[in-house]
Design a protein around this motif. Structure first.
Motif, mmCIF file in Angstrom:
data_model
loop_
_atom_site.group_PDB
_atom_site.id
_atom_site.type_symbol
_atom_site.label_atom_id
_atom_site.label_comp_id
_atom_site.label_asym_id
_atom_site.label_seq_id
_atom_site.Cartn_x
_atom_site.Cartn_y
_atom_site.Cartn_z
ATOM 1 N N ILE A 206 0.838 -1.195 0.000
ATOM 2 C CA ILE A 206 0.000 0.000 0.000
ATOM 3 C C ILE A 206 0.882 1.258 0.000
ATOM 4 C CG2 ILE A 206 -2.094 -0.964 1.056
ATOM 5 C CD1 ILE A 206 -0.991 -0.056 3.791
ATOM 6 N N ASN A 207 2.175 1.038 0.160
ATOM 7 C CA ASN A 207 3.128 2.132 0.254
ATOM 8 C C ASN A 207 3.746 2.399 -1.133
ATOM 9 O OD1 ASN A 207 5.450 3.656 0.603
ATOM 10 N ND2 ASN A 207 6.018 2.674 2.531
ATOM 11 N N GLU A 208 3.348 3.531 -1.733
ATOM 12 C CA GLU A 208 3.791 3.861 -3.096
ATOM 13 C C GLU A 208 5.310 3.984 -3.194
ATOM 14 O OE1 GLU A 208 2.163 4.072 -5.944
ATOM 15 O OE2 GLU A 208 0.281 3.520 -4.969
ATOM 16 N N LEU A 218 14.718 -3.013 -8.417
ATOM 17 C CA LEU A 218 14.667 -4.482 -8.436
ATOM 18 C C LEU A 218 13.868 -5.008 -9.633
ATOM 19 C CD1 LEU A 218 13.927 -4.963 -4.596
ATOM 20 C CD2 LEU A 218 16.150 -4.908 -5.723
ATOM 21 N N ASP A 219 13.556 -4.111 -10.555
ATOM 22 C CA ASP A 219 12.862 -4.484 -11.784
ATOM 23 C C ASP A 219 11.540 -5.218 -11.491
ATOM 24 O OD1 ASP A 219 12.573 -4.617 -14.500
ATOM 25 O OD2 ASP A 219 13.657 -6.530 -14.697
ATOM 26 N N ALA A 220 10.890 -4.818 -10.395
ATOM 27 C CA ALA A 220 9.664 -5.536 -9.982
ATOM 28 C C ALA A 220 8.459 -5.130 -10.818
ATOM 29 C CB ALA A 220 9.385 -5.250 -8.509
ATOM 30 N N GLU A 221 7.610 -6.113 -11.043
ATOM 31 C CA GLU A 221 6.301 -5.866 -11.652
ATOM 32 C C GLU A 221 5.394 -5.498 -10.474
ATOM 33 O OE1 GLU A 221 5.520 -9.327 -14.155
ATOM 34 O OE2 GLU A 221 3.450 -9.271 -13.410
ATOM 35 N N ILE A 222 4.492 -4.553 -10.655
ATOM 36 C CA ILE A 222 3.650 -4.132 -9.533
ATOM 37 C C ILE A 222 2.297 -4.840 -9.601
ATOM 38 C CG2 ILE A 222 2.576 -2.128 -8.369
ATOM 39 C CD1 ILE A 222 5.721 -2.225 -8.408
ATOM 40 N N CYS A 223 1.841 -5.265 -8.440
ATOM 41 C CA CYS A 223 0.537 -5.941 -8.379
ATOM 42 C C CYS A 223 -0.354 -5.177 -7.404
ATOM 43 C CB CYS A 223 0.762 -7.380 -7.901
ATOM 44 S SG CYS A 223 -0.731 -8.263 -7.496
ATOM 45 N N ALA A 224 -1.548 -4.817 -7.829
ATOM 46 C CA ALA A 224 -2.484 -4.107 -6.943
ATOM 47 C C ALA A 224 -2.804 -4.994 -5.739
ATOM 48 C CB ALA A 224 -3.760 -3.770 -7.694
ATOM 49 N N THR A 225 -3.056 -4.379 -4.594
ATOM 50 C CA THR A 225 -3.262 -5.174 -3.370
ATOM 51 C C THR A 225 -4.463 -6.118 -3.487
ATOM 52 O OG1 THR A 225 -4.444 -3.305 -2.436
ATOM 53 C CG2 THR A 225 -2.154 -3.564 -1.760
ATOM 54 N N ASP A 226 -5.450 -5.739 -4.308
ATOM 55 C CA ASP A 226 -6.625 -6.616 -4.426
ATOM 56 C C ASP A 226 -6.509 -7.604 -5.591
ATOM 57 O OD1 ASP A 226 -6.848 -4.831 -6.461
ATOM 58 O OD2 ASP A 226 -8.870 -4.122 -5.961
ATOM 59 N N ALA A 227 -5.313 -7.655 -6.220
ATOM 60 C CA ALA A 227 -5.164 -8.555 -7.378
ATOM 61 C C ALA A 227 -4.180 -9.692 -7.108
ATOM 62 C CB ALA A 227 -4.700 -7.750 -8.591
#
Ligand code: NAD
Length: 357
Positions: A206-208, A218-227
């Motif tokens: 939840i922390n942008e 870290l080349d991370a893909e972002i995932c919404a908290t509800d997904a």
């Protein structure tokens, strides 16, 4: 200076439950000693805005029992205990309150060691430590162990590799899709290790700012908290909240392995069976996240680096043992780990009885 300690009758299986109050200092806290079979009880102090005294009582009982299991299975000479301070950590915390809490801990004469938990920082613990030597997790000093999170993250990482070897036939994480839920003290450190090991990170928080860092560095893909439970992944590493694995989320989870730092990941014990039935390997949280308490134990026992290194190695070894026992017995890893705790406690009790006979 008006500390009032009230000994309450704890539920069966618990040793002591103390309510500590100091109205002048604004302190209202529970300290629970679940078991001192393996040694003095050890477990952090949480400050939380509980809705009621009853809610705080329920939480401290649950947390203290969990510490007995965690400390026993990590092979530490420590029992299980926990404390909770009722109040808002942002607005209700004061030096007077922390000192009063320190005096309450001191009254237990070393049968309980406290440390940081949610809402309590190393700086807060330093104040508590001015009232009692039974406050640990301190920065500095001869044996100060400081922030336990890097050790927790290292233990989780080592266990995750053991789990990957079991599930995928190799502990090489190159290209493995690992979703880290919660990029806090432990989660970010774990994410760095996973990235360095070649894993494809998926980050949820939840922390942008934490997400930005994970994406940038870290080349991370972002995932919404509800997904989270709709996302394709090989490994799920919960490092935020407890209770996230329910029968509903377990039915949707795409991972083949669950290994993360969050305490009490299973909303109910029965979820262990749901995961097992779907062929998902769940590595019990209290086994894999023991690195932090191992670091704290090195401070309690005033031991050097070699103690910590040896104990840290035993975290991954314990997970290997649990997976092997789960394979041979057909029981879930959770049931195996819980049984192991009972065996360790029974053996320790028997050895003590023999010694004093
Ligand atoms: P932390 O507070 O530093 O980090 C928690 C992170 O989770 C934060 O970044 C927060 O923004 C994020 N978060 C909160 N709600 C979320 C949501 N709905 N979805 C995704 N992310 C969310 O905590 P920590 O010290 O890193 O501990 C993480 C977990 O591991 C906790 O459950 C803690 O009890 C457990 N644990 C920590 C240690 C330790 O050494 N710190 C040891 C054992 C267990």
């Amino acid at each position: 200076m008006s500390l009032i300690l009230t000994e309450e009758t704890p539920p069966a299986g618990y040793e002591r439950l103390i309510f500590a109050e100091d109205p002048e200092a604004g302190l209202a806290a529970y300290i629970c000693l679940h078991s001192t079979v393996c040694g003095p009880a050890a477990g952090g102090c949480r400050m939380w805005n509980y809705d009621s005294r009853e809610a705080a009582r329920t939480d401290v009982l649950r947390l203290a029992k969990g510490m007995t299991a965690k400390n026993a299975v990590a092979g530490l000479d420590l029992g299980g205990g926990k404390s909770v301070i009722i109040g808002n950590a942002k607005s209700d915390k004061s030096e007077a309150l922390l000192r009063a809490f320190g005096r309450a801990v001191h009254s237990l004469k070393g049968s309980y060691y406290t440390a940081e938990d949610v809402g309590i920082s190393p700086a807060d613990m330093q104040i508590v430590a001015e009232e009692t030597p039974y406050a640990v997790g301190l920065d500095g000093g001869d044996h100060g162990s400081g922030d336990p999170s890097p050790f927790t993250a290292e233990g989780v990482f080592q266990c995750l590799k053991v789990g990957a070897d079991e599930v995928f036939g190799s502990d090489d994480l190159t290209g493995r899709r690992v979703l880290v839920q919660g990029l806090g003290h432990v989660g970010m450190s774990l994410a760095e290790k996973l990235h360095a090991a070649g894993a494809k990170l998926i980050a949820s928080d939840i922390n942008e700012a934490a997400l930005d860092r994970a994406q940038r560095d870290l080349d991370a893909e972002i995932c919404a908290t509800d997904a989270v439970f709709e996302t394709e992944m090989d490994i799920f590493a919960p490092c935020a909240l407890g209770g996230i694995l329910t029968s509903e989320t377990a039915a949707k989870l795409t991972a083949k392995l669950v290994c993360g730092a969050a305490n009490n990941q299973l909303a109910e014990t029965s979820v262990a069976e749901d995961l097992r039935a779907r062929g998902i390997r769940y590595l019990p949280d209290y086994v894999v996240n023991a690195g932090g308490i191992i670091s704290v134990a090195s401070e309690i026992h005033k031991t050097g680096e070699s103690y910590r290194t040896a104990r840290m190695a035993s975290v991954a070894a314990r997970i290997r043992e649990i997976l092997d026992l789960s394979n041979t017995t057909g029981k879930s890893t959770t049931e195996v780990a819980d049984n192991l705790v009972e065996v360790i406690l029974d053996q320790t009790k028997a050895a003590y009885q023999e010694m004093i006979a």
